[in-house]
Design a protein around this motif. Structure first.
Motif, PDB file in Angstrom:
ATOM      1  N   GLY A  27      19.903  -1.233 -16.247  1.00 54.37           N
ATOM      2  CA  GLY A  27      20.836  -0.198 -16.655  1.00 54.37           C
ATOM      3  C   GLY A  27      21.400  -0.408 -18.046  1.00 54.37           C
ATOM      4  N   VAL A  28      21.461  -1.664 -18.510  1.00 57.59           N
ATOM      5  CA  VAL A  28      22.077  -1.975 -19.806  1.00 57.59           C
ATOM      6  C   VAL A  28      23.413  -1.231 -19.906  1.00 57.59           C
ATOM      7  CG1 VAL A  28      21.682  -2.261 -22.297  1.00 57.59           C
ATOM      8  CG2 VAL A  28      19.737  -2.157 -20.745  1.00 57.59           C
ATOM      9  N   HIS A  29      24.305  -1.544 -18.971  1.00 57.80           N
ATOM     10  CA  HIS A  29      25.594  -0.857 -18.899  1.00 57.80           C
ATOM     11  C   HIS A  29      26.642  -1.544 -19.777  1.00 57.80           C
ATOM     12  CE1 HIS A  29      26.935  -4.058 -16.230  1.00 57.80           C
ATOM     13  NE2 HIS A  29      26.004  -3.775 -15.339  1.00 57.80           N
ATOM     14  N   ARG A  30      27.858  -1.035 -19.735  1.00 56.41           N
ATOM     15  CA  ARG A  30      28.903  -1.534 -20.631  1.00 56.41           C
ATOM     16  C   ARG A  30      29.208  -3.009 -20.393  1.00 56.41           C
ATOM     17  NH1 ARG A  30      33.643   1.994 -19.230  1.00 56.41           N
ATOM     18  NH2 ARG A  30      34.736   0.492 -20.566  1.00 56.41           N
ATOM     19  N   GLY A  31      29.089  -3.479 -19.160  1.00 60.60           N
ATOM     20  CA  GLY A  31      29.274  -4.906 -18.903  1.00 60.60           C
ATOM     21  C   GLY A  31      28.195  -5.738 -19.560  1.00 60.60           C
ATOM     22  N   HIS A  32      26.951  -5.274 -19.496  1.00 57.87           N
ATOM     23  CA  HIS A  32      25.855  -5.972 -20.173  1.00 57.87           C
ATOM     24  C   HIS A  32      26.080  -5.995 -21.683  1.00 57.87           C
ATOM     25  CE1 HIS A  32      23.198  -4.615 -16.577  1.00 57.87           C
ATOM     26  NE2 HIS A  32      23.636  -5.837 -16.374  1.00 57.87           N
ATOM     27  N   ILE A  33      26.548  -4.869 -22.210  1.00 55.19           N
ATOM     28  CA  ILE A  33      26.765  -4.785 -23.657  1.00 55.19           C
ATOM     29  C   ILE A  33      27.814  -5.799 -24.105  1.00 55.19           C
ATOM     30  CG2 ILE A  33      27.624  -3.274 -25.494  1.00 55.19           C
ATOM     31  CD1 ILE A  33      26.261  -0.958 -23.916  1.00 55.19           C
TER      32      ILE A  33
END
Length: 311
Positions: A27-33
């Protein structure tokens, strides 16, 4: 373009020495970012890299599970590139890899294999045989090898930690806008356009058909969408996700997107369709004519939803 390296035993010299974010990054979501940002902030002089796996470990250990992926490999690489990642170490996850001790992952792969100068990961990152390695072991071993480490706490909002699991649930419940808020962008399904039965073309609504395959199946129904064409253009449209109960009972679930003001040939090409608004649930109509009338209404609603927000 992002550089993808799949063999940690043969990493080119120019792909070594990076500051590396660790994780599955589905997903490359905001947590990953946030993890990506921590890796870059610690060593802004170093190439920015991600170390992840293909297939996803859950796909390997539980192959009979329903598809759950938010981003397949190509879409994940594109999302990481958009975040400024230079290198993706996309390591093959197989039985030999799963059986490797946690200390080998650090010494053989992170240190000798890719030559990481710094690492960043979430506080719950686990690795090695039976997930025997945790951030405490990673810190101890990395320090001994002269590798820096940033442990990044969960990114939370008012409803709790932002996670891929939570995003999947929102999409399955029909809330693409709320999922987009956690992802930092609309959820996108990317695939090769396949031939359908051409029924939509006969009523003025030709569709680009994409098999969901290993993608998570969002709530079945009709969506307002945008599609990124192979040449980079973005066009608005309306899409159905589901099994088409009116015309093809029992068919395999797929995405069918009708693109507004577009009449090109997309067969065999790569198309990325982003879900913006859920319009209605999938349902069976008493006739094809009734379905046709509803499609017209769906298209108008999709245009209204997208008119001010996009393009």
């Amino acid at each position: 373009m992002i550089r993808v390296v799949r063999d940690w035993r043969a990493v080119p010299g120019e792909a070594r020495g990076a500051s590396v974010a660790l994780g599955n990054f589905d997903g490359v979501h905001r947590g990953h970012i946030k993890v990506l940002q921590a890796a870059h902030a610690a060593r802004p002089d170093a190439p920015r890299a991600v170390l992840s796996f293909a297939p996803h470990p859950r796909e390997f250990f539980r192959p009979d599970d329903p598809p759950f992926r938010l981003t397949l490999e190509a879409e994940r690489a594109a999302a990481l590139q958009a975040q400024g990642v230079d290198i993706l170490y996309e390591l093959r996850f197989d039985r030999a890899f799963a059986m490797s001790p946690a200390t080998d992952f650090i010494g053989d792969i992170l240190h000798r294999g890719i030559g990481a100068c710094h690492l960043a990961c979430g506080a719950d990152f686990a690795f090695g045989h039976r997930r025997g390695g945790d951030v405490a072991l990673l810190r101890t071993e990395a320090e001994a090898l002269g590798i820096g480490l940033s442990i990044v706490p969960h990114l939370d909002d008012a409803e709790g930690p932002i996670s891929s699991t939570r995003i999947r649930r929102l999409l399955q419940d029909g809330y693409p806008e709320r999922a987009a808020a956690l992802l930092g962008r609309p959820h996108t399904i990317r695939g090769i356009v396949a031939h359908g039965d051409a029924r939509g073309r006969t009523i003025g609504f030709p569709t680009a058909n994409i098999a969901l395959g290993r993608h998570l199946e969002p709530a079945r129904g009709v969506y307002a969408v945008t599609a990124t064409l192979p040449d980079g253009r973005v066009v608005r449209g309306v899409a159905n996700i589901g099994r088409r109960p009116t015309v093809a009972e029992g068919a395999i679930a797929r995405l069918e997107a009708h693109l507004f003001d577009f009449d090109g040939d997309l067969y065999g090409q790569d198309l990325a369709v982003s879900l913006h608004h859920f319009i209605r649930d999938e349902r069976k109509f008493e006739s094809f004519a009734a379905l046709q009338a509803q499609i017209v209404r769906d298209a108008e609603e999709a245009k209204d939803r997208l008119r001010t927000a996009f393009l």
